[in-house]
Design a protein around this motif. Sequence first.
Motif, mmCIF file in Angstrom:
data_model
loop_
_atom_site.group_PDB
_atom_site.id
_atom_site.type_symbol
_atom_site.label_atom_id
_atom_site.label_comp_id
_atom_site.label_asym_id
_atom_site.label_seq_id
_atom_site.Cartn_x
_atom_site.Cartn_y
_atom_site.Cartn_z
ATOM 1 N N ASN A 107 0.805 -1.214 0.000
ATOM 2 C CA ASN A 107 0.000 0.000 0.000
ATOM 3 C C ASN A 107 0.843 1.271 0.000
ATOM 4 O O ASN A 107 0.314 2.368 0.155
ATOM 5 C CB ASN A 107 -0.939 0.005 1.208
ATOM 6 C CG ASN A 107 -2.109 -0.957 1.032
ATOM 7 O OD1 ASN A 107 -3.037 -0.681 0.288
ATOM 8 N ND2 ASN A 107 -2.047 -2.087 1.697
ATOM 9 N N GLY A 108 2.156 1.141 -0.140
ATOM 10 C CA GLY A 108 3.013 2.308 -0.233
ATOM 11 C C GLY A 108 3.222 3.038 1.075
ATOM 12 O O GLY A 108 3.603 4.211 1.076
ATOM 13 N N CYS A 109 2.984 2.347 2.206
ATOM 14 C CA CYS A 109 3.101 3.015 3.505
ATOM 15 C C CYS A 109 4.544 3.366 3.844
ATOM 16 O O CYS A 109 4.785 4.267 4.654
ATOM 17 C CB CYS A 109 2.512 2.124 4.599
ATOM 18 S SG CYS A 109 0.749 1.787 4.381
ATOM 19 N N PHE A 110 5.495 2.654 3.248
ATOM 20 C CA PHE A 110 6.903 2.945 3.521
ATOM 21 C C PHE A 110 7.500 3.945 2.538
ATOM 22 O O PHE A 110 8.688 4.249 2.609
ATOM 23 C CB PHE A 110 7.730 1.658 3.500
ATOM 24 C CG PHE A 110 7.417 0.729 4.640
ATOM 25 C CD1 PHE A 110 7.651 1.116 5.953
ATOM 26 C CD2 PHE A 110 6.885 -0.526 4.405
ATOM 27 C CE1 PHE A 110 7.362 0.268 7.002
ATOM 28 C CE2 PHE A 110 6.600 -1.377 5.446
ATOM 29 C CZ PHE A 110 6.833 -0.982 6.759
ATOM 30 N N ASP A 111 6.658 4.453 1.616
ATOM 31 C CA ASP A 111 7.166 5.461 0.690
ATOM 32 C C ASP A 111 7.550 6.742 1.415
ATOM 33 O O ASP A 111 8.302 7.565 0.889
ATOM 34 C CB ASP A 111 6.113 5.778 -0.378
ATOM 35 C CG ASP A 111 5.963 4.639 -1.369
ATOM 36 O OD1 ASP A 111 6.792 3.720 -1.329
ATOM 37 O OD2 ASP A 111 5.011 4.663 -2.171
#
Length: 449
Positions: A107-111
């Motif tokens: 989900n791109g939470c570490f972007d």
Amino acid sequence: MTLVIAGILLLGFLLIATENVTNVNKAAVTIFVCTVGWVLYIGYGTDFVMSQHAGEYADFLNGRVASSALVKEFIADNVFLKYVGRACEIVLFLLATMTIVEILENNGCFDFITQQLKTRSSKKMLWILGIITLIISANLDNLTTTAMMLIAMRKIVPNRRQRMIYGSTIVLAANCGGALTVIGSPTGLMLWNTGLVTPSNYSLALLLPCLLAWAIPTWWVGRLLPEHIDIEPVTMRYRGDDTTLNVWQRFAMLILGIGGLWFIPTFHNITKLSPFLGALCVLCVLWVMNEIFNRKLLNMDSMGGRRVPKALFYGNHQFILFVLGMILALGVVKETGAVDVVWNFLQSQRIENLLLVISAGLVSIVLDNFATAASYIILQPSAELNDAYWKIVAYMSAVGGNVLTIGSVAGMVLMRTERLHVGWYFLHVGWKAAVGALAGLAVLLLTVL
């Protein structure tokens, strides 16, 4: 047969230490050692049971006539499953946390991590990478943290030599951060699950030593970098095929995932249930949130095969199998009585426990840090809660893995990712990590003794 089983374990240790030379996967080695060890053990089951579990076996028989089949049944149900249970507590915890990471990554939470690396100052980037890695590795396993941070770093640093330096400091932070908490590494999990340490006491004792072991070599290595570096443009990559989450939804999932992991010790204290159940609870809540936030995509053909997060990284599977195999392999050696013989010999030679646990740092330089820590933990017959022995073993095995890349799974990931040589690492990073480790050890000894 005891010598044969112990010899197989020692051969396994040799193959693990030389994995970068032989290219024999250490997960395969430990699975082979534990399988052969338990098969040989049960083949000579009567001798082992009568020497180690005579009273328990008599109660198990309950008046029945002893037979080969009953001996095997006793070993399978009362000896073998005990170690399977201990191993599965750790494996299930790792499986849950790795799946949590997979959901957050999908989900791109570490972007947000790469978004913070918008500086051309080499020193500033060094400390940002190190601090983020330290914090994340205190909540997740070293392998997952290292792989994730190396991927983020590679996207923005084009120069290979600079990536080698930054990657080395990521390894330092991952190993030291993992030793900070009971959920940050399999060693801490093993100590916690077996009732040898409590989370708060463990973290407080190791906080300052681990910070010193990380900060001193990180500052030292940073002097190898130029004042400014060239970086690639940092953009939030398109994820339309995977998720429709906006920035705030991604941030909410990240807070829930990391915050949930911090809640696990409290869950354990309240319920007294195994920590892995708390990790599974966090996973299921995060999974439901993932489905709610991505409900529009769930009806699309492109999302049909993505409701369940993608399979875990191949390396994570290997790590889980390695932990499982190592615990079972050490368990069968302990059940032969060989571990007790070694411990009694060390005591008869008046070898102090302090000298023994400090030697764990030397062993973990060449042997995987979890294999080292697990061996020293199973060697000590005492079960005293929060004993200094457990904390020193956890610390020394973690920081010893910083001296050479072959001493930790994080270091091995760095070697494969950047094609880094052991000699280069030791010349530029390893000996500095040893200095930091000794400084941290001095503080730890003053604290716990």
